[in-house]
Write a protein that holds these residues in place. Sequence first.
Motif, PDB file in Angstrom:
ATOM      1  N   GLY A  39       0.810  -1.211   0.000  1.00 13.07           N
ATOM      2  CA  GLY A  39       0.000   0.000   0.000  1.00 13.07           C
ATOM      3  C   GLY A  39       0.842   1.259   0.000  1.00 13.07           C
ATOM      4  N   VAL A  40       1.934   1.251   0.749  1.00 15.31           N
ATOM      5  CA  VAL A  40       2.826   2.414   0.774  1.00 15.31           C
ATOM      6  C   VAL A  40       3.417   2.667  -0.606  1.00 15.31           C
ATOM      7  N   GLN A  41       3.859   1.589  -1.267  1.00 14.96           N
ATOM      8  CA  GLN A  41       4.438   1.734  -2.593  1.00 14.96           C
ATOM      9  C   GLN A  41       3.408   2.297  -3.581  1.00 14.96           C
ATOM     10  N   GLN A  42       2.164   1.778  -3.505  1.00 16.69           N
ATOM     11  CA  GLN A  42       1.108   2.250  -4.398  1.00 16.69           C
ATOM     12  C   GLN A  42       0.780   3.715  -4.116  1.00 16.69           C
ATOM     13  N   LEU A  43       0.728   4.063  -2.818  1.00 16.99           N
ATOM     14  CA  LEU A  43       0.431   5.445  -2.430  1.00 16.99           C
ATOM     15  C   LEU A  43       1.507   6.392  -2.939  1.00 16.99           C
ATOM     16  N   ALA A  44       2.779   5.972  -2.837  1.00 14.50           N
ATOM     17  CA  ALA A  44       3.876   6.810  -3.328  1.00 14.50           C
ATOM     18  C   ALA A  44       3.793   6.976  -4.839  1.00 14.50           C
ATOM     19  N   ASP A  45       3.449   5.893  -5.549  1.00 14.15           N
ATOM     20  CA  ASP A  45       3.310   5.983  -7.013  1.00 14.15           C
ATOM     21  C   ASP A  45       2.181   6.936  -7.397  1.00 14.15           C
ATOM     22  N   ASP A  46       1.046   6.832  -6.675  1.00 16.73           N
ATOM     23  CA  ASP A  46      -0.089   7.716  -6.958  1.00 16.73           C
ATOM     24  C   ASP A  46       0.277   9.173  -6.681  1.00 16.73           C
ATOM     25  N   ALA A  47       0.996   9.402  -5.566  1.00 18.07           N
ATOM     26  CA  ALA A  47       1.386  10.766  -5.210  1.00 18.07           C
ATOM     27  C   ALA A  47       2.274  11.366  -6.291  1.00 18.07           C
ATOM     28  N   HIS A  48       3.198  10.545  -6.805  1.00 13.68           N
ATOM     29  CA  HIS A  48       4.088  11.030  -7.857  1.00 13.68           C
ATOM     30  C   HIS A  48       3.292  11.354  -9.122  1.00 13.68           C
ATOM     31  N   ALA A  49       2.334  10.482  -9.466  1.00  9.69           N
ATOM     32  CA  ALA A  49       1.538  10.689 -10.674  1.00  9.69           C
ATOM     33  C   ALA A  49       0.682  11.947 -10.575  1.00  9.69           C
ATOM     34  N   GLN A  50       0.221  12.277  -9.367  1.00  6.93           N
ATOM     35  CA  GLN A  50      -0.659  13.426  -9.174  1.00  6.93           C
ATOM     36  C   GLN A  50       0.117  14.707  -8.867  1.00  6.93           C
ATOM     37  N   GLY A  51       1.447  14.610  -8.815  1.00  7.55           N
ATOM     38  CA  GLY A  51       2.265  15.803  -8.607  1.00  7.55           C
ATOM     39  C   GLY A  51       2.291  16.306  -7.178  1.00  7.55           C
ATOM     40  N   ILE A  52       1.987  15.438  -6.206  1.00  6.29           N
ATOM     41  CA  ILE A  52       2.052  15.840  -4.794  1.00  6.29           C
ATOM     42  C   ILE A  52       3.516  16.056  -4.418  1.00  6.29           C
ATOM     43  N   SER A  53       3.781  17.119  -3.655  1.00  2.81           N
ATOM     44  CA  SER A  53       5.166  17.491  -3.366  1.00  2.81           C
ATOM     45  C   SER A  53       5.874  16.408  -2.563  1.00  2.81           C
ATOM     46  N   PRO A  54       7.174  16.193  -2.848  1.00  7.16           N
ATOM     47  CA  PRO A  54       7.953  15.199  -2.093  1.00  7.16           C
ATOM     48  C   PRO A  54       7.960  15.464  -0.596  1.00  7.16           C
ATOM     49  N   ALA A  55       7.910  16.744  -0.194  1.00  8.26           N
ATOM     50  CA  ALA A  55       7.938  17.063   1.238  1.00  8.26           C
ATOM     51  C   ALA A  55       6.732  16.479   1.958  1.00  8.26           C
ATOM     52  N   ARG A  56       5.566  16.512   1.297  1.00  8.49           N
ATOM     53  CA  ARG A  56       4.362  15.988   1.932  1.00  8.49           C
ATOM     54  C   ARG A  56       4.381  14.462   1.955  1.00  8.49           C
ATOM     55  N   VAL A  57       4.940  13.867   0.922  1.00  6.23           N
ATOM     56  CA  VAL A  57       5.084  12.416   0.931  1.00  6.23           C
ATOM     57  C   VAL A  57       6.019  12.006   2.060  1.00  6.23           C
ATOM     58  N   LYS A  58       7.079  12.800   2.258  1.00  2.00           N
ATOM     59  CA  LYS A  58       8.040  12.505   3.323  1.00  2.00           C
ATOM     60  C   LYS A  58       7.357  12.541   4.699  1.00  2.00           C
ATOM     61  N   ILE A  59       6.456  13.494   4.908  1.00  2.00           N
ATOM     62  CA  ILE A  59       5.734  13.575   6.179  1.00  2.00           C
ATOM     63  C   ILE A  59       4.925  12.305   6.416  1.00  2.00           C
TER      64      ILE A  59
END
Length: 480
Positions: A39-59
């Motif tokens: 799930g974490v891997q899928q969430l990270a892939d989705d975040a990247h596809a949607q342009g969510i900032s790396p800082a928020r993914v890091k949080i």
Amino acid sequence: MTDSSDSNPNADVERVVARISGHSNTEFDSEGFALVARGVQQLADDAHAQGISPARVKILLDGLDSVLNTFSAWEPPTVEVSGVEGLQRFVGAFRNEAQKRLAGLSISMMGIFNANDTDSAVRQSAEHLHAIRGGAAMLGMADVALLSGAMEDLIHALARAESPETTSAKPLLRAFAVLKSVVEDPEEPADAVIEDVVDNLKALAASVEKPRRVERDEQPHTRTLEQRILVVDDVETIAASIGFVLSELDVPVDVVTDAKEALRMLHERPYSLVVSDVSMPGMDGVELIKAMREDDILRDVPVVLLTQLDQPNERARGLAAGASDYIVKGSIGGGELIARVTELLVDAPYVPASAGEVRAILVVEDTETIAASIAFVLSEGPYEIVLAHDGEDALYKLNRRQYDLVISDIEMPSMNGIELVKTMRAREDLSLIPVVILTSRGSDEDRAMALEAGANHFLLKGSVGGGELQRVVASLLEEI
């Protein structure tokens, strides 16, 4: 300290996924960890596809790290002295709760600046921070309480603003990173870093906060009937903390550490509701209920039982004895106690208001652990203690009813103690109420400033437990 925005999101994802996948603790379901890793891997892939900032993914990833820490790193505190066993277990439960709240906060903060669900994210983030702040104050973790309190104040300010300021994102992300590090390793961040983060949060909160108008009643509100709560717990720290939580209801609360003493007080003074621990030496909470239910005067007073462990047999025993409700102590700070007590007070009896010999004291203090300590120390005297979290809240309460004395800190948000004293002295209806300034700032300049503003006495917080506060309060009330 490295800013979270400089990190490599892919490396962070790989690190967290590897930690989750390699978790070998046999006490937990290994398949569950595998699902979380995917799930974490899928969430990270989705975040990247949607342009969510790396800082928020890091949080978010840091939050999942916190969850893993609760599984693998946290250990219950050891108990060496039997007399403090209950307190140690209580402290351990709050420490564990703080870790889980930190993980939840990392997720809820991501939605604060997302226009789709801002209100919910703000509310959840504020609730997490309030719980962390309360737990830290109980544990004496001053840096954690300071950081989480400043973050909570900013989030409340954002909630009251027309729309969240996008410029608030980076300071909040930085504050979260510092808060996480100071919870995990109190020696990690330097004091200067913490002070800088807190100052930035306070300045930002002040810039987005709308001025709040304090309304004044035409006539002081006096009561002939009121509702009053009695808290019973043999551990003073817990009893004081429960009293502080309940102070949110603006209902007088008395605190006692012995069930037999509680029974005596119930016969001497009427109460609308009792909140009692179960496990106490001598007479326990269930025995207290049985004694009340066999008493014609006390049989209808509702009782909420609190216990350390949610054991079905203890719940059944308490309810069979006549308890009105039953709550696990770990949920005290999460709003459940307030909700249950509020519901019971709807049908709870009103009792005669405090008689002339019982003096009403307003304690104005924004730090929970200090407010609880002051309230507990003064609860030994013939005083009704009401708490306010800053100067504006104090004025609101002063407008609603009469008080015989005010005890106030200096440094508080919205309106500080010096401003409160000046405002009181400028108003005819409040000008004669004695005010004690109780602060950790002990310079001659602070003392002179407080006395010049109109305070009657100036005390340091270190004197709260030494008897000096009681002597000053008694002396000032004798002069009225």
